[in-house]
Scaffold this motif. Structure first.
Motif, PDB file in Angstrom:
ATOM      1  N   ARG A  22      15.686  53.686  11.831  1.00  0.00           N
ATOM      2  CA  ARG A  22      16.047  54.783  10.944  1.00  0.00           C
ATOM      3  C   ARG A  22      14.822  55.568  10.445  1.00  0.00           C
ATOM      4  N   ARG A 105      12.117  57.764  20.055  1.00  0.00           N
ATOM      5  CA  ARG A 105      11.420  57.965  18.779  1.00  0.00           C
ATOM      6  C   ARG A 105      10.041  57.338  18.821  1.00  0.00           C
ATOM      7  N   LEU A 108       7.649  59.170  21.104  1.00  0.00           N
ATOM      8  CA  LEU A 108       7.183  60.429  20.530  1.00  0.00           C
ATOM      9  C   LEU A 108       6.164  60.188  19.417  1.00  0.00           C
ATOM     10  N   ARG A 171      20.984  66.557  14.103  1.00  0.00           N
ATOM     11  CA  ARG A 171      21.133  67.758  13.272  1.00  0.00           C
ATOM     12  C   ARG A 171      22.436  67.697  12.490  1.00  0.00           C
ATOM     13  N   ARG A 172      22.330  68.102  11.246  1.00  0.00           N
ATOM     14  CA  ARG A 172      23.509  68.037  10.378  1.00  0.00           C
ATOM     15  C   ARG A 172      24.491  69.159  10.677  1.00  0.00           C
TER      16      ARG A 172
ATOM     17  N   ARG B 105      10.610  66.780  17.260  1.00  0.00           N
ATOM     18  CA  ARG B 105       9.721  65.744  16.709  1.00  0.00           C
ATOM     19  C   ARG B 105       9.824  65.701  15.204  1.00  0.00           C
ATOM     20  N   LEU B 107      12.153  66.903  13.253  1.00  0.00           N
ATOM     21  CA  LEU B 107      13.480  66.456  12.830  1.00  0.00           C
ATOM     22  C   LEU B 107      13.577  64.936  12.874  1.00  0.00           C
ATOM     23  N   LEU B 108      13.144  64.358  13.984  1.00  0.00           N
ATOM     24  CA  LEU B 108      13.252  62.907  14.136  1.00  0.00           C
ATOM     25  C   LEU B 108      12.411  62.172  13.103  1.00  0.00           C
ATOM     26  N   GLU B 109      11.222  62.684  12.866  1.00  0.00           N
ATOM     27  CA  GLU B 109      10.293  61.946  12.000  1.00  0.00           C
ATOM     28  C   GLU B 109      10.671  62.030  10.531  1.00  0.00           C
ATOM     29  N   GLN B 111      13.704  63.462   9.038  1.00  0.00           N
ATOM     30  CA  GLN B 111      15.097  63.560   8.596  1.00  0.00           C
ATOM     31  C   GLN B 111      15.508  62.385   7.716  1.00  0.00           C
ATOM     32  N   ALA B 112      15.120  61.182   8.091  1.00  0.00           N
ATOM     33  CA  ALA B 112      15.575  59.991   7.369  1.00  0.00           C
ATOM     34  C   ALA B 112      15.087  59.975   5.925  1.00  0.00           C
ATOM     35  N   ASP B 119      14.709  70.001   7.411  1.00  0.00           N
ATOM     36  CA  ASP B 119      15.675  71.090   7.357  1.00  0.00           C
ATOM     37  C   ASP B 119      15.088  72.362   7.963  1.00  0.00           C
ATOM     38  N   SER B 122      15.277  72.047  11.560  1.00  0.00           N
ATOM     39  CA  SER B 122      16.676  72.189  11.967  1.00  0.00           C
ATOM     40  C   SER B 122      17.077  73.664  12.002  1.00  0.00           C
ATOM     41  N   LEU B 125      15.667  75.226  15.057  1.00  0.00           N
ATOM     42  CA  LEU B 125      16.426  74.826  16.247  1.00  0.00           C
ATOM     43  C   LEU B 125      17.695  75.664  16.386  1.00  0.00           C
TER      44      LEU B 125
END
Lengths: 190, 190
Positions: A22, A105, A108, A171-172, B105, B107-109, B111-112, B119, B122, B125
């Motif tokens: 996560r 993940r 990257l 993406r939300r 990248r 977003l993945l890193e 977002q959590a 955002d 996002s 994107l």
DNA sequence: TATATACTTGAGTGATCGCTCAATAAACCC
DNA sequence: GGGTTTATTGAGCGATCACTCAAGTATATA
């Protein structure tokens, strides 16, 4: 003579995997792990040696879990249907730590610093790809997909598209399930 | 009355973008930035305010660069051919900081941890996706692709597959260009 | 040339990072 | 139950994190 640990090691690894999955490698501190695993630093280091070592175990666990789930799907529904359903297993599960793949993940995040864990993730990705290829080959021998196509190419394309799908699903503002069912339709075609 | 800065601000942002793109958010320390930008902490914070603020500028720069490159390709080769060539622009460039997309990248890193920069990535994107959709629509009105398909779905699928391609291209054991040309063939079909 | 206005410098801030270790507690074998 | 072995505790290590700020320097205007 010895004293048994007061924890289930495998359970700890699974919990760590979810946290790493996560939050990522840098995004997960030892404080986070201590809280999640209910361990003090001393116990943690006695049990696992280092944060990286535990991350490696978590990564292996992640990969073998995925392989087992895909294998089970193939046994139940056959190769093509397994490949179609596989993405939904994660995306439909609301308690999954993340939509994106932990292996990608890791790749990257750590590749640029040439961290050994990036290579470990890369190895697991290749392993998954081989499993996909095996399923495509089996699908061909069953006559379920075009036998003139190269299973290795199909596998690589499948994995690549799957990773894209799973990143997009983070993406939300995106309907992940709609995208996933669209993806499922294309499996075996082209 | 004032004194002019001894640097080109836009050049600094571009250099920061490349560093962030290659090493990620957590993977890039202020020490790294100071070395790359040749700035002492005081100058850095006078110029940009914070590491996050500069990352935001770098992200915007990355997105607008991509949009401009795609727009230029479309003007020169038309919409479909632009979409086919777009991935190669990055993958063929050996001096590119990374193969993977900086937006995904980010977003993945982040977002959590619900970091605002996630955002922002996002949003970019979604902006790129809209640009893709516009090109698909144009391709339809030119009769270059099936007019019955939904440009928005095509755009989302294109972007998703592209992100997968670019993640896969990070692997050292994968021939990125072969995968990219395979990808290019599928644009406009299906 | 004098002065106001920025830009530049770099030592140093508190916080957090991954991690260590001596002390203590608990469980096993004899 | 005594002795051995291992698990657990938690204060605290040095290093690094993003960042601050007072002092010094350079430049444009008057």
């Amino acid at each position: 003579m010895p004293r048994k640990p007061g924890y289930d090691r495998n359970d700890l690894i699974n919990r760590a995997r979810d946290l790493f999955w996560r939050q990522g490698w840098a995004g997960t501190s030892l404080k986070d792990l201590e809280a999640e695993l209910q361990m003090k630093p001393g116990s943690f280091y006695a049990a696992f040696g280092s944060k990286d070592a535990l991350y490696g175990l978590a990564l292996d666990q992640y990969a073998s879990d995925g392989a087992a789930r895909l294998h089970a799907l193939a046994g139940e529904h056959g190769p093509v249907e397994a490949l179609r359903r596989f993405p939904l297993e994660v995306l439909k599960n609301p308690s999954a730590p993340a939509r994106a793949c932990m292996l990608s993940r890791t790749l990257l995040e750590l590749q640029a610093h040439e961290h050994p864990l990036a290579d470990r993730a890369s190895d697991h990705l290749r392993g998954m790809e081989e499993q996909f290829a095996t399923l495509f080959t089996e699908a061909q021998s069953r006559g379920e997909i075009d036998p003139t196509l190269d299973p290795k190419k199909l596998a690589r394309k499948y994995q690549s598209d799957l990773m894209g799908l799973r990143v997009t699903a983070e993406r939300r503002d995106v309907d992940a399930l709609a995208l996933a069912s669209e993806f499922a339709e294309t499996v075996g075609r082209t």
